[in-house]
Design an enzyme around this catalytic site. Sequence first.
Site, PDB file in Angstrom:
ATOM      1  N   GLU A 101      46.998  42.277  40.087  1.00 55.02           N
ATOM      2  CA  GLU A 101      46.906  41.493  41.317  1.00 55.02           C
ATOM      3  C   GLU A 101      46.682  40.017  40.981  1.00 55.02           C
ATOM      4  OE1 GLU A 101      43.851  41.319  45.186  1.00 55.02           O
ATOM      5  OE2 GLU A 101      43.417  42.579  43.440  1.00 55.02           O
ATOM      6  N   TRP A 102      47.360  39.155  41.705  1.00 52.72           N
ATOM      7  CA  TRP A 102      47.095  37.715  41.616  1.00 52.72           C
ATOM      8  C   TRP A 102      45.943  37.387  42.560  1.00 52.72           C
ATOM      9  CZ3 TRP A 102      48.410  33.613  38.681  1.00 52.72           C
ATOM     10  CH2 TRP A 102      48.053  32.347  39.162  1.00 52.72           C
ATOM     11  N   ILE A 103      44.899  36.752  42.063  1.00 51.45           N
ATOM     12  CA  ILE A 103      43.749  36.385  42.884  1.00 51.45           C
ATOM     13  C   ILE A 103      43.716  34.865  43.026  1.00 51.45           C
ATOM     14  CG2 ILE A 103      41.230  36.361  43.045  1.00 51.45           C
ATOM     15  CD1 ILE A 103      41.162  39.028  41.622  1.00 51.45           C
ATOM     16  N   ASP A 205      32.105  41.642  28.102  1.00 48.52           N
ATOM     17  CA  ASP A 205      32.537  40.351  27.553  1.00 48.52           C
ATOM     18  C   ASP A 205      32.275  39.266  28.590  1.00 48.52           C
ATOM     19  OD1 ASP A 205      33.603  38.497  25.821  1.00 48.52           O
ATOM     20  OD2 ASP A 205      35.683  39.107  26.081  1.00 48.52           O
TER      21      ASP A 205
END
Length: 299
Positions: A101-103, A205
């Site tokens: 998904e592009w956020i 991380d």
Amino acid sequence: MSHDPPFAHEPALRQALRDAVGAPLQRATSVSGGCIANATRLDTEAGPFFLKWGRNAVARTFAGEAAGLQALADPDTPLRIPNVYATQPETDDRPGFLLMEWIDTAPPPPTFDADLGEALAVLHHHTEEVYGFSVDNHIGRRPQPNSYHNDWPTFFRTQRLHPQVEHARANDRWPTDWDALLDRLLDRLPTHLPSKPPPSLVHGDLWSGNVMATAEGSPALIDPAVYYGHREVDLAMTDLFGGFGDAFMDAYRAAWPLSPGYELRASIYNLYHLINHLNHFGGAYAQQVRYTLQRVARA
């Protein structure tokens, strides 16, 4: 689709992505965030996507990253985690890839650090019975083994410190005078670390580069190295490279207080990341590894 640099010589990748999206591709644009993999915004008739792609060691990181993102997305927390739409290993005619998904992002609001601290505490309340993860993954380019253990110090010794130290030794980045310090730390590890803290779902991380503010102002996490472990490993890493305001830790502690001795445990947990950076980048991190070894060995 335009012949932008990301796919100028990757026709098989373009076709695989079109099949995964299920709609024509319009444009591919290189974006920041690809220090390990190539990072691309993929515009399609179905909307925008975020794509990571690469070959060889890079391609081998995608399956574990996808599993980690899916694990983080399961809990009901205020954290935004990008959906995973497809992941494919490398083949002879194309690189491997991870399609997400592009956020859309925006500058963080004034409450962002506190919101992140509270949300992370909620995430950490999602636990398992043992330490580890269902698949091995990567921390940067380095493999991160996640075999299950019932005892936390044993897990941290065998699955975290030992593989990094052995890799540093094999590449002549581990001076022999560090061995006595390491042996002293390992002997005391069962004393310094809790035997059976709740096995929390951790990002693994958690430095500032893996945290974003969405367009709505909520915290989002990317690029995980997920496993079930002592929740303090995430908190320790937020101290290692900075970028988190005091409101973050204050909010976390208010939601879930820490036991005495956290500062020493944080140094031990961050030793893992420092040796990992030594393995990635060489001697620039040697002094930090030596100092941390000396500090925790004296404790």
